[in-house]
Design an enzyme around this catalytic site. Structure first.
Site, short mmCIF file in Angstrom:
data_model
loop_
_atom_site.label_atom_id
_atom_site.label_comp_id
_atom_site.label_asym_id
_atom_site.label_seq_id
_atom_site.Cartn_x
_atom_site.Cartn_y
_atom_site.Cartn_z
N PHE A 48 -34.32 46.15 -4.00
CA PHE A 48 -32.89 46.18 -3.76
C PHE A 48 -32.25 45.02 -4.52
O PHE A 48 -32.92 44.06 -4.90
CB PHE A 48 -32.58 46.15 -2.26
CG PHE A 48 -32.66 47.52 -1.66
CD1 PHE A 48 -31.59 48.40 -1.76
CD2 PHE A 48 -33.83 47.95 -1.05
CE1 PHE A 48 -31.67 49.69 -1.26
CE2 PHE A 48 -33.93 49.24 -0.55
CZ PHE A 48 -32.85 50.12 -0.65
N HIS A 71 -22.39 49.20 -8.77
CA HIS A 71 -23.35 48.10 -8.74
C HIS A 71 -24.53 48.36 -9.69
O HIS A 71 -25.29 47.44 -10.00
CB HIS A 71 -23.86 47.92 -7.31
CG HIS A 71 -23.94 46.49 -6.85
ND1 HIS A 71 -23.38 45.43 -7.54
CD2 HIS A 71 -24.53 45.93 -5.75
CE1 HIS A 71 -23.61 44.29 -6.88
NE2 HIS A 71 -24.31 44.58 -5.80
N ASN A 87 -25.18 39.14 -5.64
CA ASN A 87 -26.46 38.90 -4.97
C ASN A 87 -27.68 39.04 -5.88
O ASN A 87 -28.70 38.40 -5.67
CB ASN A 87 -26.61 39.81 -3.75
CG ASN A 87 -25.71 39.36 -2.61
OD1 ASN A 87 -25.41 38.17 -2.49
ND2 ASN A 87 -25.26 40.30 -1.80
#
EC number: 3.1.1.29
Length: 194
Positions: free
Chosen positions: A67, A21, A115
């Protein structure tokens, strides 16, 4: 049209540093290293930033320390401060739909379940029309395994392919500023690490 902000998406902290990621951050780290422009943490932009010159243009680099699902906070803060429009932003992110060893430029489009992209689109006023650099990480083959996959570390053989694609993508990004997007895209999209 010139790019004024290049963002590498990631999750913060040592435990995520080597996970798939974080491929976007790997790209920005390498670009900053090549241009001898070390990233420094800047609280008001919720990330690590640097300023570089590409093709005579002033460009900001950003790796958010939020995040992944809050990446838009950092991107919007920097875009707002420097008056940067969405179409002047290049977001570099991991891409499940491309195999390791491949990277591709893209303008606009959806978030594909990513996301980080989802939050950036939202925080830019639901505007998806920023540039993306998609770094292929492959797909686990089962959508229920995606979370564990993107938060996992690639095996050495895959890491080598991803690193080679990032290396080529850095060269092609520099080429974008000197020779234009079409030429840079043609070169990058013809590349596949072996």
């Amino acid at each position: 049209m010139t790019i004024k902000l290049i963002v590498g998406l990631a999750n913060p902290g040592a435990e995520y540093a080597a996970t798939r990621h974080n491929a976007g951050a790997w790209f920005v780290d390498l670009l900053a290293e090549r241009l001898r422009a070390p990233l420094r943490e800047e609280a008001k932009f919720f990330g690590y930033t640097s300023r570089v010159t590409l093709g005579g243009e002033d460009v900001r680099l950003l790796v958010p320390t939020t995040f992944m699902n809050l990446s838009g906070k950092a991107v919007a803060a920097m875009a707002s401060f420097f008056r940067i429009n969405p179409d002047e932003i290049l977001v570099v992110h991991d891409e499940l739909d491309l195999p390791p060893g491949v990277a591709k430029f893209k303008l606009g489009g959806g978030h594909g379940g990513h996301n980080g992209l989802k939050d950036i689109i939202s925080k830019l006023g639901n505007n998806p029309n920023f540039h993306r650099l998609r770094i292929g990480i492959g797909h686990p083959g089962d959508k229920n395994k995606v979370v564990g996959f993107v938060l996992g570390k690639p095996p050495v053989s895959e890491q080598k392919l991803i690193d080679e694609a990032i290396d080529e993508a850095v060269r092609c990004t520099e080429m974008w500023f000197t020779d234009g997007l079409t030429k840079a895209t043609n070169r990058l999209h013809a590349f596949k690490a072996q």
